[in-house]
Motif scaffolding. Structure first.
Motif, PDB file in Angstrom:
ATOM      1  N   ASP A 280      10.036  39.122  -5.624  1.00  0.00           N
ATOM      2  CA  ASP A 280       9.902  39.777  -6.753  1.00  0.00           C
ATOM      3  C   ASP A 280       8.146  39.531  -7.268  1.00  0.00           C
ATOM      4  OD1 ASP A 280       9.988  37.236  -8.076  1.00  0.00           O
ATOM      5  OD2 ASP A 280      11.745  37.436  -8.857  1.00  0.00           O
ATOM      6  N   GLU A 281       8.086  39.969  -8.409  1.00  0.00           N
ATOM      7  CA  GLU A 281       6.795  39.979  -8.896  1.00  0.00           C
ATOM      8  C   GLU A 281       6.368  38.502  -8.997  1.00  0.00           C
ATOM      9  OE1 GLU A 281       3.977  41.349 -12.608  1.00  0.00           O
ATOM     10  OE2 GLU A 281       5.832  42.579 -12.162  1.00  0.00           O
ATOM     11  N   GLU A 282       7.087  37.611  -9.747  1.00  0.00           N
ATOM     12  CA  GLU A 282       6.859  36.296  -9.989  1.00  0.00           C
ATOM     13  C   GLU A 282       6.466  35.404  -8.716  1.00  0.00           C
ATOM     14  OE1 GLU A 282       8.595  32.623 -12.265  1.00  0.00           O
ATOM     15  OE2 GLU A 282       9.440  34.162 -12.526  1.00  0.00           O
ATOM     16  N   THR A 283       7.456  35.651  -7.656  1.00  0.00           N
ATOM     17  CA  THR A 283       7.238  34.743  -6.541  1.00  0.00           C
ATOM     18  C   THR A 283       6.245  35.319  -5.690  1.00  0.00           C
ATOM     19  OG1 THR A 283       9.072  36.187  -5.595  1.00  0.00           O
ATOM     20  CG2 THR A 283       9.674  33.982  -6.719  1.00  0.00           C
ATOM     21  N   LEU A 284       6.098  36.631  -5.662  1.00  0.00           N
ATOM     22  CA  LEU A 284       4.709  37.133  -5.009  1.00  0.00           C
ATOM     23  C   LEU A 284       3.460  36.638  -5.485  1.00  0.00           C
ATOM     24  CD1 LEU A 284       3.433  38.912  -2.799  1.00  0.00           C
ATOM     25  CD2 LEU A 284       3.640  41.065  -4.303  1.00  0.00           C
ATOM     26  N   GLN A 285       3.332  36.311  -6.935  1.00  0.00           N
ATOM     27  CA  GLN A 285       2.159  35.820  -7.523  1.00  0.00           C
ATOM     28  C   GLN A 285       2.116  34.513  -7.081  1.00  0.00           C
ATOM     29  OE1 GLN A 285       1.749  36.250 -11.813  1.00  0.00           O
ATOM     30  NE2 GLN A 285       0.160  34.653 -11.872  1.00  0.00           N
ATOM     31  N   ALA A 286       3.155  33.643  -6.961  1.00  0.00           N
ATOM     32  CA  ALA A 286       2.951  32.187  -6.584  1.00  0.00           C
ATOM     33  C   ALA A 286       2.588  32.078  -5.019  1.00  0.00           C
ATOM     34  CB  ALA A 286       4.343  31.452  -6.721  1.00  0.00           C
ATOM     35  N   TRP A 287       3.296  33.028  -4.278  1.00  0.00           N
ATOM     36  CA  TRP A 287       2.726  32.945  -2.854  1.00  0.00           C
ATOM     37  C   TRP A 287       1.378  33.434  -2.600  1.00  0.00           C
ATOM     38  CZ3 TRP A 287       5.111  32.004   1.832  1.00  0.00           C
ATOM     39  CH2 TRP A 287       4.597  32.294   2.824  1.00  0.00           C
ATOM     40  N   LEU A 288       0.784  34.220  -3.275  1.00  0.00           N
ATOM     41  CA  LEU A 288      -0.687  34.456  -3.104  1.00  0.00           C
ATOM     42  C   LEU A 288      -1.625  33.673  -3.877  1.00  0.00           C
ATOM     43  CD1 LEU A 288      -0.323  38.523  -4.214  1.00  0.00           C
ATOM     44  CD2 LEU A 288      -0.655  37.420  -1.693  1.00  0.00           C
ATOM     45  N   SER A 289      -1.149  33.210  -4.966  1.00  0.00           N
ATOM     46  CA  SER A 289      -2.142  32.055  -5.293  1.00  0.00           C
ATOM     47  C   SER A 289      -2.185  30.712  -4.596  1.00  0.00           C
ATOM     48  CB  SER A 289      -1.426  31.609  -6.915  1.00  0.00           C
ATOM     49  OG  SER A 289      -1.452  32.492  -7.606  1.00  0.00           O
ATOM     50  N   GLY A 290      -0.974  30.542  -3.901  1.00  0.00           N
ATOM     51  CA  GLY A 290      -0.950  29.300  -2.962  1.00  0.00           C
ATOM     52  C   GLY A 290      -1.736  29.689  -1.771  1.00  0.00           C
TER      53      GLY A 290
ATOM     54  N   GLN B 140      -0.637  46.197  -9.889  1.00  0.00           N
ATOM     55  CA  GLN B 140      -1.895  46.108 -10.772  1.00  0.00           C
ATOM     56  C   GLN B 140      -1.883  44.888 -11.907  1.00  0.00           C
ATOM     57  OE1 GLN B 140      -4.718  48.182 -10.734  1.00  0.00           O
ATOM     58  NE2 GLN B 140      -3.751  48.743  -8.762  1.00  0.00           N
ATOM     59  N   ARG B 141      -0.742  44.615 -12.304  1.00  0.00           N
ATOM     60  CA  ARG B 141      -0.594  43.497 -13.185  1.00  0.00           C
ATOM     61  C   ARG B 141      -0.815  42.371 -12.261  1.00  0.00           C
ATOM     62  NH1 ARG B 141       4.437  46.006 -15.269  1.00  0.00           N
ATOM     63  NH2 ARG B 141       5.802  44.661 -13.851  1.00  0.00           N
ATOM     64  N   LEU B 142      -0.499  42.045 -10.959  1.00  0.00           N
ATOM     65  CA  LEU B 142      -0.768  40.760 -10.226  1.00  0.00           C
ATOM     66  C   LEU B 142      -2.199  40.888 -10.037  1.00  0.00           C
ATOM     67  CD1 LEU B 142       1.779  40.999  -7.703  1.00  0.00           C
ATOM     68  CD2 LEU B 142       1.529  39.203  -9.328  1.00  0.00           C
ATOM     69  N   ILE B 143      -2.945  41.965  -9.942  1.00  0.00           N
ATOM     70  CA  ILE B 143      -4.544  42.096  -9.798  1.00  0.00           C
ATOM     71  C   ILE B 143      -5.092  41.489 -11.046  1.00  0.00           C
ATOM     72  CG2 ILE B 143      -6.426  43.611  -9.739  1.00  0.00           C
ATOM     73  CD1 ILE B 143      -4.879  45.354  -7.588  1.00  0.00           C
ATOM     74  N   GLU B 144      -4.695  42.006 -12.190  1.00  0.00           N
ATOM     75  CA  GLU B 144      -5.064  41.465 -13.432  1.00  0.00           C
ATOM     76  C   GLU B 144      -5.135  39.863 -13.647  1.00  0.00           C
ATOM     77  OE1 GLU B 144      -6.980  42.793 -16.155  1.00  0.00           O
ATOM     78  OE2 GLU B 144      -7.197  44.319 -14.341  1.00  0.00           O
ATOM     79  N   ARG B 145      -4.053  39.489 -13.014  1.00  0.00           N
ATOM     80  CA  ARG B 145      -3.684  37.787 -13.278  1.00  0.00           C
ATOM     81  C   ARG B 145      -4.476  37.221 -12.053  1.00  0.00           C
ATOM     82  NH1 ARG B 145       2.547  38.832 -13.125  1.00  0.00           N
ATOM     83  NH2 ARG B 145       3.053  39.812 -15.091  1.00  0.00           N
ATOM     84  N   LEU B 146      -4.728  37.746 -11.037  1.00  0.00           N
ATOM     85  CA  LEU B 146      -5.247  37.088  -9.994  1.00  0.00           C
ATOM     86  C   LEU B 146      -6.848  37.269  -9.839  1.00  0.00           C
ATOM     87  CD1 LEU B 146      -2.768  37.672  -7.100  1.00  0.00           C
ATOM     88  CD2 LEU B 146      -3.140  35.535  -8.445  1.00  0.00           C
ATOM     89  N   ARG B 147      -7.412  38.225 -10.310  1.00  0.00           N
ATOM     90  CA  ARG B 147      -8.788  38.292 -10.428  1.00  0.00           C
ATOM     91  C   ARG B 147      -9.703  36.996 -10.695  1.00  0.00           C
ATOM     92  NH1 ARG B 147     -11.604  41.460 -13.608  1.00  0.00           N
ATOM     93  NH2 ARG B 147      -9.927  41.810 -15.069  1.00  0.00           N
ATOM     94  N   PRO B 148      -9.089  36.618 -11.732  1.00  0.00           N
ATOM     95  CA  PRO B 148      -9.826  35.260 -12.222  1.00  0.00           C
ATOM     96  C   PRO B 148     -10.080  34.129 -10.996  1.00  0.00           C
ATOM     97  CG  PRO B 148      -8.695  36.025 -14.005  1.00  0.00           C
ATOM     98  CD  PRO B 148      -8.329  36.647 -12.967  1.00  0.00           C
ATOM     99  N   GLU B 149      -8.838  34.294 -10.263  1.00  0.00           N
ATOM    100  CA  GLU B 149      -8.655  33.123  -9.377  1.00  0.00           C
ATOM    101  C   GLU B 149      -9.412  33.490  -8.101  1.00  0.00           C
ATOM    102  OE1 GLU B 149      -4.477  32.063  -8.255  1.00  0.00           O
ATOM    103  OE2 GLU B 149      -3.780  32.499 -10.229  1.00  0.00           O
TER     104      GLU B 149
END
Length: 216
Positions: free
Chosen positions: A33-43, A167-176
């Motif tokens: 889902d969105e949450e686990t995808l964000q964790a994967w991409l951040s890692g 798009q929500r994930l892009i907004e969260r990950l752009r600063p990273e």
């Protein structure tokens, strides 16, 4: 404009065909889902691109500027040595070959004898960035952005994710992405090297996955 061309999804090198182990992460239900995808991409960004592709892109860019053949070959070989599976190594070389052909068609190839043996995608990305006069940090940020877009495109094709979630994930990950570039440029040579055992395992399992949309 040169950077936009280089990182565009329309660049005809076939990057859309590769998921870099993400498809197996879906199959294994590590990413659901969105949450686990964000964790994967951040890692992957923190333990992969930040300590591998991004700092090496900077070193390759400097090698092209200095016309240092030894440095170019060294970092090109270093990248390939750090690809932990057959699929990841093949992706690097296939994209490199595709970009090399495109550069030839556009009459933008390096002079004869300057291209390293078995040139990796990052090596040629650095060359074109140098040719276009793109600053190193901008090239690195563009590379990271292209990676993120490709990963989210793969996710949207496979998960019930939706474009708004992407798009929500892009907004969260752009600063990273910005922080990753800064961190990458502060690393010494001895601090480089990806630490992604989960991605390596997912990529290895993908080689025998029964049903696949992507080549990695």
């Amino acid at each position: 404009m040169g950077l936009m061309q280089l990182v565009s999804p329309a660049l005809p090198i076939g990057a859309f065909a590769w998921s870099q182990g993400l498809e197996s992460a879906f199959e294994l239900e590590w990413v659901t889902d969105e949450e686990t995808l964000q964790a994967w991409l951040s890692g992957v960004l923190a333990d992969g691109l930040t300590v591998c592709e991004l700092p090496v892109l900077g070193r390759l860019h400097a090698g092209w500027v200095r016309e240092d053949r030894d440095a170019l070959q060294h970092w090109n070989d270093w990248l390939q040595a750090n690809r932990e599976t057959a699929e990841l190594a093949e992706e690097d070389l296939r994209l490199g070959q595709a970009l090399a052909r495109l550069l030839g068609d556009l009459e933008l190839s390096p002079a004869s004898g300057w291209l390293p043996q078995r040139p990796a995608y990052v090596t040629l990305f650095a060359w074109l960035a140098r040719q276009r006069g793109i600053a190193v940090a901008d090239a690195q940020l563009g590379f990271a952005w292209a990676w993120l877009e490709n990963q989210l495109a793969a996710a949207c094709k496979t998960l019930p994710l939706g474009q708004t979630a992407a798009q929500r994930l892009i907004e969260r990950l752009r600063p990273e992405l910005v922080r990753a570039v800064a961190a990458a440029n502060a690393l010494s040579d001895t601090e480089l090297g990806p630490v992604l055992p989960g991605l390596a395992l997912a990529s290895a399992l993908h080689e025998t996955q029964y049903s696949r949309l992507f080549r990695s």
